[in-house]
Design a protein around this motif. Structure first.
Motif, short mmCIF file in Angstrom:
data_model
loop_
_atom_site.label_atom_id
_atom_site.label_comp_id
_atom_site.label_asym_id
_atom_site.label_seq_id
_atom_site.Cartn_x
_atom_site.Cartn_y
_atom_site.Cartn_z
N ILE A 67 31.50 48.74 -58.05
CA ILE A 67 31.99 47.50 -58.02
C ILE A 67 32.38 46.60 -56.98
N ALA A 68 32.46 47.36 -55.97
CA ALA A 68 32.72 46.75 -54.40
C ALA A 68 31.29 46.27 -54.06
N ALA A 69 30.14 46.83 -54.20
CA ALA A 69 28.97 46.38 -53.86
C ALA A 69 28.48 45.35 -54.54
N CYS A 70 28.65 45.36 -55.89
CA CYS A 70 28.34 44.40 -56.75
C CYS A 70 29.15 42.96 -56.59
N LEU A 71 30.16 42.97 -56.04
CA LEU A 71 31.07 41.70 -55.62
C LEU A 71 30.48 41.29 -54.30
N GLU A 72 30.39 42.18 -53.31
CA GLU A 72 30.07 41.90 -51.95
C GLU A 72 28.57 41.37 -51.59
N GLU A 73 27.73 41.78 -52.39
CA GLU A 73 26.35 41.36 -52.36
C GLU A 73 26.07 39.88 -52.37
N HIS A 74 27.13 39.34 -53.00
CA HIS A 74 26.70 37.82 -53.30
C HIS A 74 27.04 36.80 -51.77
N TYR A 75 27.97 37.58 -51.04
CA TYR A 75 28.42 36.77 -49.82
C TYR A 75 28.06 37.77 -48.60
N PRO A 76 26.83 38.11 -48.28
CA PRO A 76 26.78 38.99 -47.36
C PRO A 76 27.10 38.56 -45.89
N HIS A 77 28.01 39.54 -45.17
CA HIS A 77 28.25 39.15 -43.96
C HIS A 77 28.23 40.72 -43.53
N SER A 78 28.47 40.86 -42.18
CA SER A 78 28.28 42.41 -41.47
C SER A 78 29.00 43.55 -42.40
N MET A 79 30.15 43.32 -42.67
CA MET A 79 31.03 44.14 -43.45
C MET A 79 30.65 44.49 -44.78
N ALA A 80 30.38 43.39 -45.50
CA ALA A 80 29.74 43.39 -46.84
C ALA A 80 28.44 44.29 -47.04
N ASN A 81 27.75 43.93 -45.92
CA ASN A 81 26.31 44.68 -45.86
C ASN A 81 26.60 46.09 -45.81
N ALA A 82 27.46 46.55 -45.11
CA ALA A 82 27.89 47.88 -44.90
C ALA A 82 28.15 48.67 -46.24
N VAL A 83 28.69 47.81 -47.13
CA VAL A 83 29.13 48.33 -48.47
C VAL A 83 27.99 48.45 -49.65
N VAL A 84 27.14 47.27 -49.46
CA VAL A 84 26.03 47.25 -50.15
C VAL A 84 24.99 48.52 -49.71
N LYS A 85 24.82 48.56 -48.55
CA LYS A 85 23.90 49.75 -47.98
C LYS A 85 24.57 51.11 -48.38
N GLU A 86 25.80 51.52 -48.40
CA GLU A 86 26.05 52.65 -48.57
C GLU A 86 26.14 53.14 -49.98
N ALA A 87 26.09 51.86 -50.95
CA ALA A 87 25.83 52.02 -52.35
C ALA A 87 24.62 52.42 -52.73
N GLU A 88 23.61 51.78 -52.07
CA GLU A 88 22.12 52.10 -51.94
C GLU A 88 21.76 53.40 -51.65
N ASP A 89 22.33 53.97 -50.46
CA ASP A 89 22.07 55.20 -49.86
C ASP A 89 22.48 56.23 -50.81
N ARG A 90 23.59 55.97 -51.65
CA ARG A 90 24.01 57.08 -52.48
C ARG A 90 23.58 56.93 -54.06
N GLY A 91 22.28 55.82 -54.02
CA GLY A 91 21.70 55.73 -55.32
C GLY A 91 22.58 55.34 -56.33
N ILE A 92 23.47 54.27 -55.95
CA ILE A 92 24.57 53.67 -57.05
C ILE A 92 23.93 52.36 -57.47
N MET A 93 23.65 52.24 -58.82
CA MET A 93 23.16 51.03 -59.23
C MET A 93 24.21 50.08 -59.61
#
Length: 702
Positions: free
Chosen positions: A416-442
């Motif tokens: 849920i966090a990555a789904c929300l944060e990817e729309h407004y990328p900033h440095s902290m949001a990018n960290a959340v999105v990247k962690e979801a990707e690294d864990r293979g979370i769609m």
């Protein structure tokens, strides 16, 4: 593409492209294609010879040669890399005009009969005499009048050679000044060009993040609050408030509804809309940008303006000196010596060339300066203010841990966090999105319309429930979410060196995401050197909590800091510093830094920051290297030193010529010759590099 290697040295290669009569457009395609490769350091293509000089990163020779072999200069995707206006045609135009002017003068002196040369000189003088009379009729005594009197006096004395030389130099000076201005405008317009790589493509199923180069005319893209509109188009859904100041100069946002047209480069201040693309990347409103810049005073520094006005103010004294000399000596030659020497040509040629040289040299270090007055501000500044996250700290904060509450597991919370944060990328949001990707979370679209609240967080709906993510202040104080004693205890015991993102659903806390934001290894050294370079105060402003901010300050030699500040607080702080008489430079990278970047005497945005921050900033550091702050300070101070040197040399040397002329040591022709020579010297000196050599050690340390 077929090519031949002409010469090679360490990490540098010169090739000849096997293309018959390379056009300027083809040269641009090759240059921008290679410049787009991450392993290419620099590239220059010479369309006259068909050669290209390329500097590349160590160990990347084979990749470079493979790219050259694969290059198709007619490929539409490759052509799309070329901006709307590259400046190549502009430079060719002025080069040919200057060469024609010099060639004509040489041929005229060698082959044109003397009577015809005299007639041509008299005809050409009409333009300058008319300009002088026009100045006088408007009640002004300025440089055009002095030029007209000098040319007229030479012709009346029968000294047609001196009159011709004066007019040639005036014409060359005007051409070089025009070239300087047009190139500065062109470079500034290109620096304002958008650097948007990804856009949200609107489809029937959901919104998809795609490369902007894949967008075609007629596609629909989604634009949200605080986003730059990347392409021209028509609003087909939604309503937004658009800041068009970068395009039209309007200070207030304009409402855009369905059917209204929006332009690339403008910024959505509030709302969300779907835009049907009318023009693809590279075909935006470049001409409007040019027009806006030409109507502004961005290009000229205050010192440059003062030098220009001084040249005009000295004209009455030159005319008075001419009259007095003639009255006292009755010697026409001595009197005319005053007229043969003026301060205008050299000042008006050397000053803009110095500014342009500084802007060009900054570009060699991947720094874009949007005008001379901003370089002057950096040179004079005594205070520098830093944002923390992504500026003094690492540009790519990393995920540390996640703590969940109220029955949600880590995977679902991250989804849920990555789904929300990817729309407004900033440095902290990018960290959340990247962690979801690294864990293979769609995390495909699973929510309704997203709203971004600057410096606070994001709100939306997930499965019909309110979902918000952001700061502690936003979640618990503004949104009023529940917080039990146990939850408060857990939050209090979280590591204070981390930054925290809080996520709540339906008013209940669901997760706290800890982001580790390590200090850049070069930050301490940079702050120390900034102090050594004359900054009396180095400050840090951050929206982060006080404990995290104090942890950063304790490791750096920062004079002042303020934590938990909002964007308007940052701007107000800088405004107060300016009111106290300080010249302030602001360095930031985020959406929340834009008010402060605008308020500062010079705002500097770093490369990985938000697009809107780069749009608002006056200077942009184009790579992830904070040592560029030292470089731009050095370039700016060297620019001001050269302007002062040029001013003193021009005034001193030309005053000496006037004195020698009045004393009868120099004839009017000799005075004109030495004056012209000094002007050429000042111009050439102004175009030399300001820094003695490239700062390779800083590149390596970054």
């Amino acid at each position: 593409m077929k090519y031949v290697i002409r010469h090679e040295s360490v990490n540098r290669i010169r090739i000849h492209c096997a293309i018959t009569r390379m056009s300027m457009s083809t040269a641009d395609v090759i240059e921008y294609y290679l410049a787009d490769k991450e392993f290419v350091v620099s590239v220059k293509v010479y369309e006259r010879t068909g050669d290209a000089t390329i500097r590349y990163k160590s160990g990347k020779r084979q990749e470079l040669l493979q790219c050259l072999e694969e290059l198709d200069v007619e490929d539409e995707k490759v052509i799309a890399l070329v901006p709307e206006n590259t400046g190549r045609e502009l430079n060719r135009y002025y080069q040919e005009r200057l060469m024609s002017m010099v060639g004509y003068r040489v041929l005229k002196k060698l082959f044109m009969p003397a009577p015809i040369r005299v007639a041509v000189t008299c005809l050409r003088s009409i333009k300058y005499i008319f300009q002088g009379l026009s100045t006088l009729l408007h009640g002004k005594i300025e440089v055009p009048l002095l030029d007209a009197v000098a040319i007229s006096a030479s012709i009346l004395r029968g000294d047609y050679s001196t009159a011709s030389s004066v007019m040639f130099l005036l014409g060359a000076g005007e051409l070089l000044e025009e070239w300087t201005h047009q190139k500065s405008v062109n470079d500034l317009a290109k620096s304002m060009a958008l650097k948007v790589d990804k856009v949200w493509l609107h489809t029937e199923l959901n919104d998809v993040l795609v490369d902007i180069r894949d967008i075609q005319k007629g596609d629909k893209i989604v634009i949200r609050t605080s986003s730059i509109i990347p392409l021209d188009g028509k609003v087909v859904a939604g309503e937004v408030q658009v800041n068009q100041s970068s395009m039209t100069g309007e200070s207030l946002p304009v409402s855009k509804e369905i059917g209204d047209f929006v332009y690339a480069g403008t910024v959505v201040e509030d709302g969300e809309c779907v835009v049907e693309v009318a023009k693809t990347s590279g075909t935006g409103k470049y001409d409007q940008i040019i027009h806006m810049i030409e109507d502004s005073e961005k290009l000229k520094s205050g010192t440059e303006e003062k030098a220009f006005h001084l040249a005009d103010r000295l004209v009455p004294y030159s005319l008075i000196g001419t009259g007095l000399t003639w009255l006292l000596t009755r010697n026409v030659s001595k009197a005319i010596s005053f007229l043969m020497v003026d301060f205008s040509c050299a000042l008006k040629l050397s000053m803009p060339l110095t500014v342009l040289s500084a802007i060009r040299e900054a570009g060699e270090y991947n720094i874009t300066a949007k005008g001379g007055k901003y370089l002057e501000a950096i040179a004079k500044a005594d205070t520098i203010v830093f944002d923390k996250t992504g500026t003094l700290t690492k540009a790519t904060p990393t995920f540390a841990q996640i703590t969940t509450f109220n029955g949600i597991d880590e995977t679902e919370a991250l989804r849920i966090a990555a789904c929300l944060e990817e729309h407004y990328p900033h440095s902290m949001a990018n960290a959340v999105v990247k962690e979801a990707e690294d864990r293979g979370i769609m995390h495909e679209e699973m929510h309704s319309k997203v709203k971004y609240i600057i410096a606070h967080g994001i709100e939306s709906e997930v499965d019909g429930k309110s979902a918000i993510i952001g700061s502690y202040h936003y979640i618990f104080e503004d949104a009023g979410c529940e917080l039990s004693e146990e939850e408060a205890r857990i939050i209090k015991n979280l590591p204070q060196e981390y930054s925290h993102l809080f996520m709540a659903i339906d008013g209940k806390l669901k997760a706290v995401i800890d982001i580790y934001d390590p200090i850049r290894k070069e930050s301490k050294d940079i702050i120390q050197k900034l102090h050594e370079m004359g900054f009396t105060s180095v400050c840090m402003l951050t929206g982060d909590n006080k404990k995290t901010a104090k942890s950063v300050v304790s490791k750096l030699n920062i004079d002042h800091y303020h934590a938990e500040v909002l964007p308007e607080d940052k701007a107000m702080y800088i405004r107060k510093l300016k009111e106290q008489g300080h010249t302030v430079v602001m360095v930031g990278d985020g959406v929340n830094d834009t008010p402060a970047l605008s308020e500062a005497d010079c705002g500097i945005a770093v490369s990985d920051g938000a697009a809107i921050a780069r749009e608002v900033a006056d200077v942009i550091i184009g790579d992830d290297n904070l040592y560029r702050l030292l470089t731009i300070r050095q370039i700016s101070q060297s620019m001001m030193e050269r302007i002062r040197h040029n001013y003193h040399f021009i005034v001193g040397f030309n005053s000496l010529l006037i004195g020698l002329g009045v004393a009868g040591v120099l004839t009017p022709s000799a005075s004109a010759l030495f004056h012209n020579t000094s002007t050429v010297y000042a111009g050439i000196h102004s175009m030399c590099d300001l820094l003695p050599e490239k700062e390779e050690e800083n590149d390596e340390m970054a």
